[in-house]
Design a protein around this motif. Sequence first.
Motif, PDB file in Angstrom:
ATOM      1  N   LYS A   1       1.020  -9.823  11.031  1.00  0.00           N
ATOM      2  CA  LYS A   1      -0.108 -10.764  11.080  1.00  0.00           C
ATOM      3  C   LYS A   1      -1.013 -10.546   9.877  1.00  0.00           C
ATOM      4  N   ARG A   5     -11.375  -3.302   5.546  1.00  0.00           N
ATOM      5  CA  ARG A   5     -11.892  -3.367   6.922  1.00  0.00           C
ATOM      6  C   ARG A   5     -13.062  -4.335   7.044  1.00  0.00           C
ATOM      7  N   TRP A  47      -1.709  -8.482   4.602  1.00  0.00           N
ATOM      8  CA  TRP A  47      -0.987  -8.571   5.871  1.00  0.00           C
ATOM      9  C   TRP A  47      -0.664  -7.181   6.400  1.00  0.00           C
ATOM     10  N   ASP A  48      -0.716  -7.040   7.739  1.00  0.00           N
ATOM     11  CA  ASP A  48      -0.223  -5.853   8.433  1.00  0.00           C
ATOM     12  C   ASP A  48       1.238  -6.124   8.758  1.00  0.00           C
ATOM     13  N   GLU A  58       2.725  -0.002   4.940  1.00  0.00           N
ATOM     14  CA  GLU A  58       2.355  -0.660   6.197  1.00  0.00           C
ATOM     15  C   GLU A  58       1.713  -2.012   5.933  1.00  0.00           C
ATOM     16  N   GLN A  59       1.157  -2.176   4.728  1.00  0.00           N
ATOM     17  CA  GLN A  59       0.463  -3.412   4.377  1.00  0.00           C
ATOM     18  C   GLN A  59       0.991  -3.949   3.057  1.00  0.00           C
ATOM     19  N   ASN A  61       0.845  -1.184   0.000  1.00  0.00           N
ATOM     20  CA  ASN A  61       0.000   0.000   0.000  1.00  0.00           C
ATOM     21  C   ASN A  61       0.884   1.238   0.000  1.00  0.00           C
ATOM     22  N   GLU A  72       3.541  -4.187  10.256  1.00  0.00           N
ATOM     23  CA  GLU A  72       4.022  -3.768  11.579  1.00  0.00           C
ATOM     24  C   GLU A  72       3.616  -4.789  12.639  1.00  0.00           C
ATOM     25  N   ALA A  73       2.362  -5.246  12.559  1.00  0.00           N
ATOM     26  CA  ALA A  73       1.891  -6.237  13.538  1.00  0.00           C
ATOM     27  C   ALA A  73       2.335  -7.645  13.168  1.00  0.00           C
ATOM     28  N   ASP A 109      -9.137   2.792   2.840  1.00  0.00           N
ATOM     29  CA  ASP A 109      -8.755   1.404   3.081  1.00  0.00           C
ATOM     30  C   ASP A 109      -9.367   0.503   2.014  1.00  0.00           C
ATOM     31  N   ARG A 114       6.655   4.007   9.221  1.00  0.00           N
ATOM     32  CA  ARG A 114       6.911   2.571   9.259  1.00  0.00           C
ATOM     33  C   ARG A 114       7.724   2.114   8.069  1.00  0.00           C
ATOM     34  N   LEU A 125      -4.272  -9.626   7.988  1.00  0.00           N
ATOM     35  CA  LEU A 125      -5.291  -8.627   8.267  1.00  0.00           C
ATOM     36  C   LEU A 125      -6.636  -9.044   7.702  1.00  0.00           C
TER      37      LEU A 125
END
Length: 637
Positions: free
Chosen positions: A96, A135, A90-91, A76-77, A72, A93-94, A118, A388, A98
Amino acid sequence: MAAANTTKISWRLQEFEAHSSPVSCLALGKSSGRLLATGGQDCRVNIWALSKANCIMSLTGHKSPVECVQFNTSEEQVAAGSQSGSIRVWDLEAAKILRTLMGHKANITSLGFHPYGDFLASSSMDTNIKLWDVRRKGYVFRYKGHTQAVRSLAFSPDGKWLASASDDSTVKLWDLNQGKMITEFKSHTAAVNIIQFHPNEYLLASGSSDRTIKLWDLEKFTMIGSLEADTTPVRSVFFSSDGSCLYSGATDCLRIFGWEPDRCFDVVPVGWGKVSDLAVCNQQLIGVSHQLSSVSSYVVDLKRVKKSGGSVIQGIIQDNQPLAEPKDPKGSALRRNYERPTTTCSSQRYGERRSPSEDEADEKVSSAEIHNAEDFKEIFQPKNAISRTPPRTSEPFPAPPEDVVSCEKRPAPPASAPPASAPHPQNLVTAVKSKPKIIPSSRNEPIGLNVADFLPINNVCVDEESLSQLKKGHDTMCVMLRSRHKNLETVRSVWAREDIKSALAAAVSMNDLSIVVDILNIINLQPSLWKLDLCTTILPQIDQLLHSKYESYIQTGCTSLKLIMKHFWMLISDTLKATPSVGVDITREERHQKCRACCKQLKNLSHLVKNKAAQVGRHGSAFRELQLLMAPLDDSL
């Protein structure tokens, strides 16, 4: 050493094994120009930082080969589309998963993130384009209109429009708020592979397999330029950050174009083969390409590249003549610029939604394996928590000294468990690759050839032996090339004296597939040359091409077969289904006989295509697309 570095315009940054199986796709982060995502036939997405030694993390969860990846805007994704039609986001930063998005019925061919909201756009070989709200589950809109696979998607800088490019030779522009097509551009004569919006003006660039880049005015919806890009299909284009020029990644070179008037400012040799993606950072252009399981990255110093000048006369660039300044510089003074408000899309939905339980169960099997904790924290979890992505102020990649040709090597991450620490450069040994079943159309060295075989043993220079090794097979190759040249001259003279059908018949009679491929590569770009007579001659040759071990032969055969199905199947089918006429009609009987022969050949090829559609990677993808196109044969007579 610094002085030596300044003379280099382009150089290879790295070459590394990216996956344990062939790489099928890759994408650069456009904001930083420092992040790279690769997708492979091992069903994984690997994240890399350019110039770093190891893979940062591996993203798992797909059950079929990954066909498309995209970051993106903020990096971040990352989203990845698979051969089965599923999409995972996928995220980073986390670390995981999404969201898992299901809805396409065939390979995902392109992905694009909305610049503000989004939202994610996806396209597939099923010809559909879908807009997703990351989302939520389920898609927001479905855009239908293309008749063949969609190859590229791009959002306008203001986020209000979506552009799509397809194998049907068209570029379509969609209004996101209205959910409908605004206009369609039809000037390309072959598949459109890539599209890119100008960063500021209402202008769109499209690159095609017809070897041109076309520029479209999005206020008047007219073509304002057509740039002859290369002798090969255009697959990568990228506007400069200020929008003053357009970069085109051609085979083994970078071309810099201007428009109004159309001209080429510079051509820079770069050994990247078929470059897959481009990004610009710190006045350097980064290009990445892949072959089998390896990925290579290259750098072009844009400070040393011409971005103005040149003179064009009927498409021919003449550097020795000054360019007359247009009355309206760049022709863009009156062209509208984008406004960048935050854009929202209607939540109206079409089609079925998946059940939450199915999504949740699917997302549990997805994971992110962090292979390099330090790089992960530095890039995706910085202490200041502001950005990020790798910092925009990062130093440019340094050019190697003039006498250094080698590039850094790094190992591919294993299928499971994080890799060991990077080996010392002295311990790196380049393994001799085994001969592949399909010989790639572009490669850096001859198949099965080891350069070390040509060098003297124990560093003792034996000139006669070295020359003997180098000359081995040279005479044979010269004889083959002279023979091929002579055959092509014969075919050319027949074409000039008679017609294309006679020329193709002459090529077939020579029992040399390379000659047939040369002719097909010309007429594949000119559908108007094709007649039913030509199909009866070409179809048996396509069968041989699809069985070939050469990737270029397979690609040519697939292109010809697609053209025949697109332009002649309806004629063949209607002729065979038509009620017999009263009396004797010789012309109709001849046409009926030709159609019957073509139908028989097409049915045989249909079985071959179905068998090869089970393959993974680019070849399987091409055959699955043909399988969809040849589906009407199953219901034919």
